[in-house]
Structure formats: structure tokens, C-alpha cells
Write a protein that holds these residues in place. Structure first.
Motif, mmCIF file in Angstrom:
data_model
loop_
_atom_site.group_PDB
_atom_site.id
_atom_site.type_symbol
_atom_site.label_atom_id
_atom_site.label_comp_id
_atom_site.label_asym_id
_atom_site.label_seq_id
_atom_site.Cartn_x
_atom_site.Cartn_y
_atom_site.Cartn_z
ATOM 1 N N THR A 28 0.752 -1.279 0.498
ATOM 2 C CA THR A 28 -0.448 -0.408 0.056
ATOM 3 C C THR A 28 0.945 1.420 0.129
ATOM 4 O O THR A 28 2.047 1.257 0.566
ATOM 5 C CB THR A 28 -0.739 -0.068 1.124
ATOM 6 O OG1 THR A 28 0.305 0.310 2.425
ATOM 7 C CG2 THR A 28 -1.484 -1.129 1.534
ATOM 8 N N GLN A 29 0.218 2.345 -0.362
ATOM 9 C CA GLN A 29 0.816 3.595 -0.305
ATOM 10 C C GLN A 29 1.266 3.960 1.425
ATOM 11 O O GLN A 29 -0.084 3.680 2.140
ATOM 12 C CB GLN A 29 0.224 4.588 -0.709
ATOM 13 C CG GLN A 29 0.860 4.743 -2.301
ATOM 14 C CD GLN A 29 -0.029 5.986 -3.182
ATOM 15 O OE1 GLN A 29 -1.221 6.285 -2.617
ATOM 16 N NE2 GLN A 29 0.929 6.717 -3.892
ATOM 17 N N PHE A 30 2.075 4.458 1.960
ATOM 18 C CA PHE A 30 1.999 5.025 2.948
ATOM 19 C C PHE A 30 2.729 6.024 3.242
ATOM 20 O O PHE A 30 3.725 6.556 2.303
ATOM 21 C CB PHE A 30 3.244 3.613 4.120
ATOM 22 C CG PHE A 30 4.238 3.429 4.099
ATOM 23 C CD1 PHE A 30 5.196 4.023 4.207
ATOM 24 C CD2 PHE A 30 4.976 2.475 2.451
ATOM 25 C CE1 PHE A 30 6.776 4.190 4.028
ATOM 26 C CE2 PHE A 30 6.127 1.738 2.430
ATOM 27 C CZ PHE A 30 6.974 3.057 3.642
ATOM 28 N N MET A 31 2.870 7.137 3.948
ATOM 29 C CA MET A 31 3.417 7.691 4.532
ATOM 30 C C MET A 31 4.219 7.721 6.099
ATOM 31 O O MET A 31 3.639 7.927 6.774
ATOM 32 C CB MET A 31 2.919 9.880 5.008
ATOM 33 C CG MET A 31 1.739 9.343 3.070
ATOM 34 S SD MET A 31 2.506 9.646 1.986
ATOM 35 C CE MET A 31 2.027 10.782 1.426
ATOM 36 N N GLU A 32 6.009 8.375 6.072
ATOM 37 C CA GLU A 32 6.494 8.313 6.630
ATOM 38 C C GLU A 32 6.643 10.010 7.617
ATOM 39 O O GLU A 32 6.625 11.167 7.014
ATOM 40 C CB GLU A 32 7.987 8.416 6.892
ATOM 41 C CG GLU A 32 9.174 8.401 7.380
ATOM 42 C CD GLU A 32 10.458 8.395 7.128
ATOM 43 O OE1 GLU A 32 11.472 8.490 7.367
ATOM 44 O OE2 GLU A 32 9.926 7.625 6.130
#
Length: 122
Positions: free
Chosen positions: A48-52
């Protein structure tokens, strides 16, 4: 003569050795597959797309609801490109002339009156 490191991989989250299971490499560290989760909702992030944020992973939904910039026009999270004007960020369709309500495009000139944008025609 240098030799390659044969040290076992450890998971960033739990610091335990990764053996037999899948190793996920993300954000410059190794994770057990079951430990690479969204910090808030604990959903799996593999594929999935994830953000940090601050070295911590978030799914897109949690990132948008808690960490994304908010549009000055509608106060909703900005997930895509934004227009930066009048010391704020705006959705492209929310940056409008305060008189005629037509969107002011990013390459279009505008004027400011009372802290509000006005297209050149108005």
C-alpha cells in the motif's frame, strides 16, 4: 579484502531476528512482515501507499486525517498538489476569486483585497 556481512537481519520495530519469514525493507530499515503497520490504525502497509512522519509509518488515510496540510478554503486535508498563496495552502479548486467565485489557476495573476484573493477581471 573485505567480506560481506552475514549478520542476521533484525526488525526495526521489535529488534528480534528475522528468520524464515518475509523481511520488509522500508524507510531504510528491516521489518517483520507482521510488524510493518500503520502507527495509528495498525493496518498492514505491505503493498500500500504509506507516509512517513518522524520515522514512523502511517497509512494514507491516517496520514491525511492527522498529519496532512489543510486547505485554507475548505479546511480538508490536501492529498495532492496544492497552491501556496497568501501564507496558506489551498486545493487547486478552492483557490477562488472572492467576488466571482471562479477558480484562480496557478499561473494566473490575482490581487489581494482585505486578505482575500480577487481575479484580475474583478
Amino acid at each position: 579484502m573485505s567480506s560481506a556481512s552475514t549478520e542476521p537481519k533484525t526488525c526495526h520495530q521489535c529488534k528480534q531476528t528475522i528468520s524464515g519469514g518475509k523481511c520488509v525493507q522500508a524507510m531504510g530499515v528491516n521489518w517483520h512482515e507482521d510488524h510493518f503497520l500503520c502507527q495509528d490504525c495498525k493496518s498492514k502497509l505491505i503493498g500500500t501507499q504509506f507516509m512517513e512522519v518522524g520515522g514512523v509509518p502511517y497509512c494514507q488515510k491516517c496520514y491525511l486525517s492527522k498529519h496532512a496540510d489543510r486547505c485554507k478554503g475548505c479546511s480538508k486535508p490536501i492529498a495532492d498538489k496544492a497552491i501556496v498563496a497568501l501564507d496558506a495552502k489551498w486545493h487547486q479548486m478552492c483557490f477562488r476569486c472572492s467576488k466571482c467565485e471562479k477558480p484562480i489557476m496557478k499561473d494566473q495573476s490575482f490581487q489581494v483585497d482585505g486578505g482575500k484573493p480577487h481575479c484580475v477581471k474583478c
